[in-house]
Design a protein around this motif. Structure first.
Motif, mmCIF file in Angstrom:
data_model
loop_
_atom_site.group_PDB
_atom_site.id
_atom_site.type_symbol
_atom_site.label_atom_id
_atom_site.label_comp_id
_atom_site.label_asym_id
_atom_site.label_seq_id
_atom_site.Cartn_x
_atom_site.Cartn_y
_atom_site.Cartn_z
ATOM 1 N N THR A 1 -12.999 14.940 33.960
ATOM 2 C CA THR A 1 -13.874 13.812 34.232
ATOM 3 C C THR A 1 -14.821 13.540 33.061
ATOM 4 N N ILE A 2 -15.182 14.582 32.318
ATOM 5 C CA ILE A 2 -16.005 14.386 31.119
ATOM 6 C C ILE A 2 -15.133 13.906 29.961
ATOM 7 N N PHE A 3 -13.928 14.458 29.862
ATOM 8 C CA PHE A 3 -13.017 14.095 28.775
ATOM 9 C C PHE A 3 -12.662 12.619 28.786
ATOM 10 N N GLN A 4 -12.322 12.080 29.940
ATOM 11 C CA GLN A 4 -11.742 10.744 30.011
ATOM 12 C C GLN A 4 -12.656 9.668 29.414
ATOM 13 N N PRO A 5 -13.930 9.570 29.814
ATOM 14 C CA PRO A 5 -14.780 8.549 29.200
ATOM 15 C C PRO A 5 -15.088 8.818 27.731
ATOM 16 N N LEU A 6 -15.208 10.096 27.340
ATOM 17 C CA LEU A 6 -15.416 10.418 25.931
ATOM 18 C C LEU A 6 -14.224 9.952 25.096
ATOM 19 N N PHE A 7 -13.039 10.263 25.574
ATOM 20 C CA PHE A 7 -11.824 9.886 24.860
ATOM 21 C C PHE A 7 -11.703 8.372 24.750
ATOM 22 N N ASP A 8 -11.904 7.663 25.878
ATOM 23 C CA ASP A 8 -11.779 6.207 25.869
ATOM 24 C C ASP A 8 -12.858 5.547 25.013
ATOM 25 N N LEU A 9 -14.048 6.135 24.998
ATOM 26 C CA LEU A 9 -15.141 5.602 24.188
ATOM 27 C C LEU A 9 -14.745 5.544 22.716
ATOM 28 N N ALA A 10 -13.985 6.526 22.267
ATOM 29 C CA ALA A 10 -13.533 6.549 20.879
ATOM 30 C C ALA A 10 -12.200 5.826 20.696
ATOM 31 N N TYR A 11 -11.267 6.038 21.628
ATOM 32 C CA TYR A 11 -9.909 5.514 21.465
ATOM 33 C C TYR A 11 -9.866 3.986 21.454
ATOM 34 N N ASN A 12 -10.518 3.343 22.402
ATOM 35 C CA ASN A 12 -10.414 1.885 22.510
ATOM 36 C C ASN A 12 -10.916 1.146 21.265
ATOM 37 N N PRO A 13 -12.081 1.511 20.698
ATOM 38 C CA PRO A 13 -12.475 0.860 19.445
ATOM 39 C C PRO A 13 -11.534 1.165 18.283
ATOM 40 N N ILE A 14 -10.972 2.388 18.249
ATOM 41 C CA ILE A 14 -10.001 2.720 17.194
ATOM 42 C C ILE A 14 -8.779 1.811 17.310
ATOM 43 N N MET A 15 -8.293 1.637 18.539
ATOM 44 C CA MET A 15 -7.128 0.787 18.760
ATOM 45 C C MET A 15 -7.419 -0.656 18.368
ATOM 46 N N MET A 16 -8.583 -1.169 18.744
ATOM 47 C CA MET A 16 -8.907 -2.566 18.439
ATOM 48 C C MET A 16 -9.163 -2.785 16.954
ATOM 49 N N GLN A 17 -9.730 -1.790 16.288
ATOM 50 C CA GLN A 17 -9.880 -1.876 14.836
ATOM 51 C C GLN A 17 -8.498 -1.914 14.173
ATOM 52 N N ALA A 18 -7.557 -1.134 14.699
ATOM 53 C CA ALA A 18 -6.193 -1.145 14.165
ATOM 54 C C ALA A 18 -5.531 -2.502 14.395
ATOM 55 N N VAL A 19 -5.793 -3.134 15.550
ATOM 56 C CA VAL A 19 -5.261 -4.476 15.814
ATOM 57 C C VAL A 19 -5.830 -5.459 14.792
ATOM 58 N N ASP A 20 -7.137 -5.418 14.580
ATOM 59 C CA ASP A 20 -7.768 -6.320 13.610
ATOM 60 C C ASP A 20 -7.145 -6.154 12.226
ATOM 61 N N ALA A 21 -6.931 -4.897 11.822
ATOM 62 C CA ALA A 21 -6.387 -4.626 10.488
ATOM 63 C C ALA A 21 -4.923 -5.058 10.390
ATOM 64 N N THR A 22 -4.117 -4.722 11.406
ATOM 65 C CA THR A 22 -2.694 -5.052 11.361
ATOM 66 C C THR A 22 -2.478 -6.553 11.450
ATOM 67 N N LYS A 23 -3.308 -7.213 12.245
ATOM 68 C CA LYS A 23 -3.218 -8.673 12.336
ATOM 69 C C LYS A 23 -3.500 -9.308 10.973
ATOM 70 N N LYS A 24 -4.431 -8.726 10.237
ATOM 71 C CA LYS A 24 -4.752 -9.230 8.901
ATOM 72 C C LYS A 24 -3.573 -9.043 7.952
ATOM 73 N N ILE A 25 -2.835 -7.947 8.122
ATOM 74 C CA ILE A 25 -1.679 -7.662 7.262
ATOM 75 C C ILE A 25 -0.491 -8.549 7.625
ATOM 76 N N GLU A 26 -0.177 -8.639 8.929
ATOM 77 C CA GLU A 26 1.072 -9.261 9.366
ATOM 78 C C GLU A 26 0.929 -10.699 9.843
ATOM 79 N N LYS A 27 -0.313 -11.168 10.040
ATOM 80 C CA LYS A 27 -0.561 -12.564 10.447
ATOM 81 C C LYS A 27 0.136 -12.908 11.762
ATOM 82 N N ARG A 28 0.065 -12.011 12.734
ATOM 83 C CA ARG A 28 0.713 -12.245 14.017
ATOM 84 C C ARG A 28 -0.317 -12.456 15.121
#
Length: 418
Positions: free
Chosen positions: A322-349
């Protein structure tokens, strides 16, 4: 009080759409613990078979993937707000439909699991899309920190209240009619549907725009996004167990849903303030520290469960989980969205191309984890699967640390380049 007022004023300073999303997700946070905990407990109670719970969960994830595909086509004709609302509403209705099923064989579990997964697919893919387009990298820690705070608070109150509600209502007499446990679940599900309607009313105040529509189905991606898909698969392996394992273990080794609610409440209380503070003060550079802390904590929890395999071991596991899940999501979701922003800039999709493919990554991980559990339970024993499958997937997920570090480094380079 002054501190609370400052935090409220800081929230009011955020963009309207961001505030609307957070309010909507707050209301849905009242529903999610019911879906995650008590649906699994309901299936376990009516089948007495952990493998059936895993099968149900597998069909649910197939439903998520199917509607993620359908959602991409529907975005060409309907607003993202409408599709998000559909996901919220159908999640309540599909739970109600499951409670009406008279028997829970493999076929019935497949249909009801798929229906609930279909609702979740509309909810999560449109939630990711709305969050991606209405937040920035600088405020995503705050967004997900506050959202995790909501979910942590509801993980305290909702399981406790519903656990007590089910215990009190089961066997009680209302207007000369004796209520059984399945009828008590029906009353609970009616309440869930009322909350989903309220969430949609709040959502409708937002002014959201659909993405520019382009193709969203791709099979080839740049190296950065392929690494992100691998990371999503590692997350998915554990995520499949986070829904089923606590309910199975608690009902098998501890007691009923009331005990499950109490355990979640204790651990949720330890987490709520922590994730809000981290989301409020942590910078993007701090995400990796939060990420690895969550990974280590979850692995430790699985060791407690596997070694002790008793009520004490389950309690320690659920506390860590129960402690792990919000800690993990707190970091994972922004990492994923930053990767989307970067990949979108590369691939223009179209950004939905990455959200859709991300669901594939999650699904492959979820399916792998659940199939691992089913195989261990079938070919060895259920107790062996409950002891060691969690340790295996938690150990594999430790590989996510160097992968996440590489993704953050390369995404930052792309976004900083001209």
């Amino acid at each position: 009080m002054n501190r609370l007022k400052r935090e409220y004023l800081f929230f009011k300073e955020q963009d309207l759409n961001m505030r609307t999303l957070l309010k909507t997700n707050l209301l849905y946070a009242l529903v999610l613990p019911v879906v995650e905990i008590f649906v699994g407990a309901y299936v376990m109670r009516n089948t007495s078979d952990p493998m059936m719970v895993a099968i149900y969960q597998l069909f649910m994830y197939i439903g998520v993937l199917s509607t993620s595909l359908l959602n991409g086509f529907l975005l060409k004709h309907f607003s993202v707000k409408t599709l998000y609302a559909v996901g919220i509403l159908v999640s309540g209705v599909s739970m109600f439909a499951m409670m009406l099923v008279k028997s829970l064989g493999v076929f019935e579990l497949g249909i009801t699991g798929f229906a609930l997964g279909a609702a979740s697919g509309f909810f999560w893919t449109n939630r990711y899309l709305l969050t991606l387009n209405n937040t920035k990298d600088e405020n995503r820690n705050y967004f997900f920190g506050l959202e995790s705070f909501f979910f942590s608070i509801t993980s305290i109150t909702v399981p406790l209240v519903i656990g007590v509600f089910l215990s009190l209502l089961d066997g009680s007499t209302i207007l000369g009619h004796t209520i059984n446990i399945n009828q008590a679940y029906l009353f609970m599900t009616l309440g869930v549907n009322v909350v989903t309607v309220c969430a949609v009313i709040v959502l409708w105040k937002g002014k959201f725009e659909n993405p520019v529509q382009k193709d969203f189905i791709y099979f080839r991606f740049c190296l950065l996004w392929r690494k992100m898909l691998l990371l999503s698969s590692l997350k998915g392996m554990v995520q499949g167990f986070l829904v089923t394992a606590p309910a199975i273990l608690v009902l098998k080794l501890v007691g009923d849903e009331g005990a499950l609610g109490l355990i979640q409440s204790i651990s949720g209380a330890m987490t709520a303030i922590l994730v809000y503070i981290l989301g409020r003060i942590a910078k993007p550079k701090d995400r990796l520290k939060i990420f690895v802390s969550g990974l280590a904590l979850f692995f430790i929890g699985t060791l407690f469960n596997g070694i002790l395999f008793s009520a004490t071991g389950v309690i320690m596991f659920v506390l860590c989980k129960t402690i792990f899940q919000p800690l993990f999501d707190l970091a994972y979701n922004p990492i994923m969205m930053q990767a989307v922003d970067a990949t979108k800039k590369i691939e223009k999709r179209n950004e939905y191309a990455y959200i859709f493919s991300h669901e594939w990554g999650l699904f492959l991980g979820r399916a792998s984890g659940l199939i691992l559990f089913i195989c261990l339970a079938y070919y060895v024993s259920q107790d062996f699967a409950l002891k060691y499958a969690l340790i295996i997937v938690a150990g594999i997920q430790l590989l996510a640390y160097p992968l996440a570090k590489n993704i953050i480094t390369n995404s930052s380079k792309v976004l900083k380049s001209d």
